[in-house]
Write a protein that holds these residues in place. Structure first.
Motif: not given
Length: 193
Positions: A143, A147, A151, A165
């Motif tokens: 995760r 992430q 970003d 995402f």
């Protein structure tokens, strides 16, 4: 070159490694399992780089650097073969030094060090893609790593993070679905010889 290494480099399966990477693996007499692993990760990294290039060109990913980085990220395991079947990080600096000793530019050799340190300062999108490929090839989803990629994609594209995402989740899910075949390919080759 051992016949097992030749098979790992040439047998049908994941896409072939870039020529210079294959030459390096031959030069260091890489274990066949390592060559097979590098092909599997390289194949996934190329798929990710192609996807980013078409959907998020503003992210600035360098597909050639990603391909070479994925194809050599674990080359230090040729010097630390115990890390092929067990934990360890000695291969990271060893691989970086090995690549430099063979004349590989630092900008490409760095992946041997950065593929496991994706949280460090100064890590770029190319490093993140190699790290992601090194996880998702076997259907491992991390995760925090994903992430970081999300970003970067959201900033580069201007889309909402949730959109980035969902897009990344979709491509990682598709790649992860082929993990059994890649794992079988890798495990078909011996750890040595």
């Amino acid at each position: 070159m051992s016949p097992h290494l030749r098979r790992a480099l040439e047998e049908p399966g994941p896409r072939a490694l870039p020529g210079p990477a294959a030459v390096l693996l031959e030069a260091v007499q890489a274990p066949p399992r390592l060559a097979a692993h590098l092909r599997a990760v390289h194949d996934v990294a190329c798929e990710l780089a192609d996807w980013i290039g078409s959907r998020y060109p503003g992210a600035g990913a360098d597909p050639l650097a990603v391909a070479f980085g994925a194809a050599t990220h674990d080359i230090g395991k040729a010097l630390h073969p115990e890390e092929l079947s067990g934990p360890g990080a000695a291969h990271e600096e060893a691989g970086y030094g090995l690549l430099l000793s063979y004349g590989v530019e630092e900008r490409l050799a760095r992946f041997a060090r950065t593929h496991s340190s994706w949280n460090d300062d100064g890590i770029g999108i190319d490093d993140l893609l190699v790290s992601l490929a090194d996880k998702v090839w076997k259907a491992k989803r991390v995760r925090e790593l994903e992430q970081l990629v999300v970003d970067r994609l959201a900033v580069a594209s201007g889309e909402a993070p949730w959109q980035a995402f969902l897009a990344l989740d979709d491509v990682c899910g598709r790649i992860a679905a082929g993990a059994d075949d890649r794992i079988s390919f890798q495990n078909a080759f011996p750890l040595a010889g």
